[in-house]
Scaffold this motif. Structure first.
Motif, mmCIF file in Angstrom:
data_model
loop_
_atom_site.group_PDB
_atom_site.id
_atom_site.type_symbol
_atom_site.label_atom_id
_atom_site.label_comp_id
_atom_site.label_asym_id
_atom_site.label_seq_id
_atom_site.Cartn_x
_atom_site.Cartn_y
_atom_site.Cartn_z
ATOM 1 N N GLY A 1 22.080 31.692 26.412
ATOM 2 C CA GLY A 1 22.668 32.569 25.398
ATOM 3 C C GLY A 1 24.160 32.743 25.584
ATOM 4 O O GLY A 1 24.930 32.754 24.604
ATOM 5 N N VAL A 2 24.603 32.888 26.842
ATOM 6 C CA VAL A 2 26.034 33.029 27.117
ATOM 7 C C VAL A 2 26.783 31.772 26.687
ATOM 8 O O VAL A 2 27.839 31.839 26.037
ATOM 9 C CB VAL A 2 26.258 33.305 28.619
ATOM 10 N N TYR A 3 26.238 30.620 27.032
ATOM 11 C CA TYR A 3 26.895 29.364 26.670
ATOM 12 C C TYR A 3 27.019 29.224 25.152
ATOM 13 O O TYR A 3 28.092 28.886 24.631
ATOM 14 C CB TYR A 3 26.110 28.192 27.249
ATOM 15 N N LEU A 4 25.939 29.504 24.427
ATOM 16 C CA LEU A 4 25.970 29.383 22.963
ATOM 17 C C LEU A 4 26.948 30.377 22.351
ATOM 18 O O LEU A 4 27.700 30.039 21.422
ATOM 19 C CB LEU A 4 24.563 29.600 22.396
ATOM 20 N N ARG B 1 50.724 23.288 18.190
ATOM 21 C CA ARG B 1 49.564 23.972 17.632
ATOM 22 C C ARG B 1 48.274 23.537 18.306
ATOM 23 O O ARG B 1 47.394 24.358 18.607
ATOM 24 C CB ARG B 1 49.478 23.696 16.125
ATOM 25 N N LEU B 2 48.146 22.239 18.568
ATOM 26 C CA LEU B 2 46.943 21.735 19.216
ATOM 27 C C LEU B 2 46.790 22.312 20.612
ATOM 28 O O LEU B 2 45.708 22.773 21.006
ATOM 29 C CB LEU B 2 46.997 20.203 19.286
ATOM 30 N N MET B 3 47.884 22.318 21.396
ATOM 31 C CA MET B 3 47.816 22.840 22.758
ATOM 32 C C MET B 3 47.661 24.357 22.772
ATOM 33 O O MET B 3 47.033 24.904 23.686
ATOM 34 C CB MET B 3 49.073 22.436 23.527
ATOM 35 N N ALA B 4 48.212 25.051 21.772
ATOM 36 C CA ALA B 4 48.014 26.502 21.698
ATOM 37 C C ALA B 4 46.535 26.819 21.507
ATOM 38 O O ALA B 4 45.973 27.688 22.194
ATOM 39 C CB ALA B 4 48.840 27.092 20.560
ATOM 40 N N GLY B 5 45.912 26.106 20.596
ATOM 41 C CA GLY B 5 44.477 26.313 20.402
ATOM 42 C C GLY B 5 43.677 25.949 21.629
ATOM 43 O O GLY B 5 42.710 26.634 21.989
ATOM 44 N N ILE C 1 32.020 31.244 19.462
ATOM 45 C CA ILE C 1 33.284 31.967 19.286
ATOM 46 C C ILE C 1 34.464 31.004 19.317
ATOM 47 O O ILE C 1 35.386 31.087 18.498
ATOM 48 C CB ILE C 1 33.431 33.047 20.377
ATOM 49 N N ASP C 2 34.428 30.053 20.249
ATOM 50 C CA ASP C 2 35.540 29.110 20.349
ATOM 51 C C ASP C 2 35.547 28.122 19.188
ATOM 52 O O ASP C 2 36.596 27.838 18.612
ATOM 53 C CB ASP C 2 35.444 28.350 21.677
ATOM 54 N N GLY C 3 34.376 27.600 18.834
ATOM 55 C CA GLY C 3 34.325 26.559 17.810
ATOM 56 C C GLY C 3 34.498 27.052 16.393
ATOM 57 O O GLY C 3 35.068 26.357 15.553
ATOM 58 N N TYR C 4 34.017 28.274 16.111
ATOM 59 C CA TYR C 4 34.044 28.761 14.729
ATOM 60 C C TYR C 4 35.078 29.851 14.482
ATOM 61 O O TYR C 4 35.261 30.279 13.345
ATOM 62 C CB TYR C 4 32.656 29.295 14.344
ATOM 63 N N LEU C 5 35.751 30.307 15.537
ATOM 64 C CA LEU C 5 36.757 31.348 15.344
ATOM 65 C C LEU C 5 38.123 30.910 15.843
ATOM 66 O O LEU C 5 39.101 30.916 15.096
ATOM 67 C CB LEU C 5 36.319 32.633 16.065
ATOM 68 N N ILE C 6 38.200 30.504 17.105
ATOM 69 C CA ILE C 6 39.504 30.209 17.703
ATOM 70 C C ILE C 6 40.071 28.887 17.191
ATOM 71 O O ILE C 6 41.216 28.834 16.728
ATOM 72 C CB ILE C 6 39.372 30.176 19.236
#
Length: 357
Positions: free
Chosen positions: A285-288, A215-219, A293-298
């Motif tokens: 803006g792109v970086y944020l 699970r960790l590596m999938a994320g 998306i990665d930190g709060y969704l994926i």
């Protein structure tokens, strides 16, 4: 002197000496000393064999990714495990070949140009700081950077070199493939060395560790793909220089929680502002956007429910492992902490105490 016992001699009580191993007291003390002696030897071996141990742990991490891909492929392709594993391995080597080709044919010149851009931007920052009354100079900043980089890998500095890194990666891939072909064989081999009463607990803990690593590596892999390709495409659409190189670096650094995001963010911002203020703000803006998306969704959907590691704990482990074992320890800090957490939780549960989060 005359061979006769005096009153003081008669009061003396003989005690067993170190050679009297049949005596229970001597045996207990000998066992205690042997335990401490064994601990000291174990610590020394860990320090001396740090690099091989990390290579084996890295192979286990790659094995979890291969096994996870094989299990995932089973849902859409109901064929034998060997065939599915072969497809995953071919896909992995295909991706590595594509990455090497892209890096060698298209990104080499960009990497050299990026170094010049970073040095120019550092000079501008230093000049601005001097105008504000600060005394930092480009030489000071460069010296600070060299000290930071030089502090990593004191124990296994060879791993930080290109040859050492490539060699370690090849060894981990080969070892991971052998383990992934028949993982139960090696699991039973380790269990065979344990007492019969502890084998059931070992199998339970090993299964939980494997599930957590998958699970960790999938994320992590999904996050790397989203951050890498997302950064690449968005920077390209905004006209930011070296969008491909920044995308590849962002994707690779996404394997490192916390530290990777900071490094990739600094690179994106410095390169973005080298093309102008508007381009720099767009790069910010792109970086944020990508990080949100990665930190709060994926991460919460894919991996956090399985691992749920505190960010400060992961960051502290990265700093410690990076300082001790170089770049390889930095990359493996997160999986190692996850496995330790699972082991402690399972040990607590097996002892009858509720696991604490």
């Amino acid at each position: 002197m005359n061979g006769q016992r005096g009153p003081r001699d008669e009061a003396y009580i003989e005690a067993p000496g170190p050679a009297e191993l049949h005596d229970p007291l001597v045996r207990r003390e000998f066992q205690k000393a042997a335990i401490w002696f064994g601990v000291a030897i174990g610590i020394g071996l860990v320090v001396l064999l740090a690099q091989p141990i990390l290579v084996i742990l890295g192979a286990l991490v790659i094995t979890s990714m291969l096994d996870g891909g094989t299990r995932l492929l089973e849902r859409i392709l109901p064929i034998g495990r060997g065939w599915r594993l072969g497809i995953i391995i071919l896909a992995l080597f295909g991706f590595l070949t594509w990455t090497v080709w892209l890096t060698g044919s298209q990104l080499s010149a960009q990497a050299a140009a990026m170094q010049q851009i970073i040095e120019t931007q550092i000079g501008r920052i230093s000049a601005f700081a001097s105008d504000q009354g600060l005394t930092a100079t480009p030489t000071d900043l460069k010296s600070l950077g060299n000290q930071i980089l030089g502090s990593l890998g004191k124990v296994t500095a060879a791993v930080s070199t290109v040859v050492g890194a490539v060699t370690s990666l090849v060894m981990m891939l080969v070892l991971a493939i052998f383990i992934a072909v028949e993982p139960r064989l090696y699991e039973r081999g380790i269990a065979w060395m344990l007492p019969m009463g502890r084998r059931a607990a070992f199998y339970t803990t090993a299964d939980k560790m494997a599930w957590t690593l998958r699970r960790l590596m999938a994320g992590r892999m999904v996050g790397m793909a989203v951050e890498g390709f997302g950064t690449w495409i968005l920077l390209l659409l905004g006209g930011v220089p070296m969008a491909a190189l920044l995308g590849v670096l962002t994707g690779i650094l996404a394997f490192l929680p916390n530290i990777g995001a900071i490094i990739s963010g600094i690179l994106i911002i410095l390169v973005g502002f080298s093309a102008g203020v508007d381009t720099g703000l767009y790069a910010v803006g792109v970086y944020l956007a990508v990080q949100i998306i990665d930190g709060y969704l994926i991460v919460p959907i894919v991996a956090k429910r399985a691992v749920d590691l505190a960010p400060a704990l992961v960051l502290g482990a990265q700093i410690l492992f990076g300082a001790l074992f170089g770049i390889l320890g930095l990359f493996l800090a997160d999986p190692i902490v996850a496995m330790i957490k699972v082991f402690l939780e399972e040990r607590s549960r097996q002892n009858g105490a509720p696991a604490q989060d």
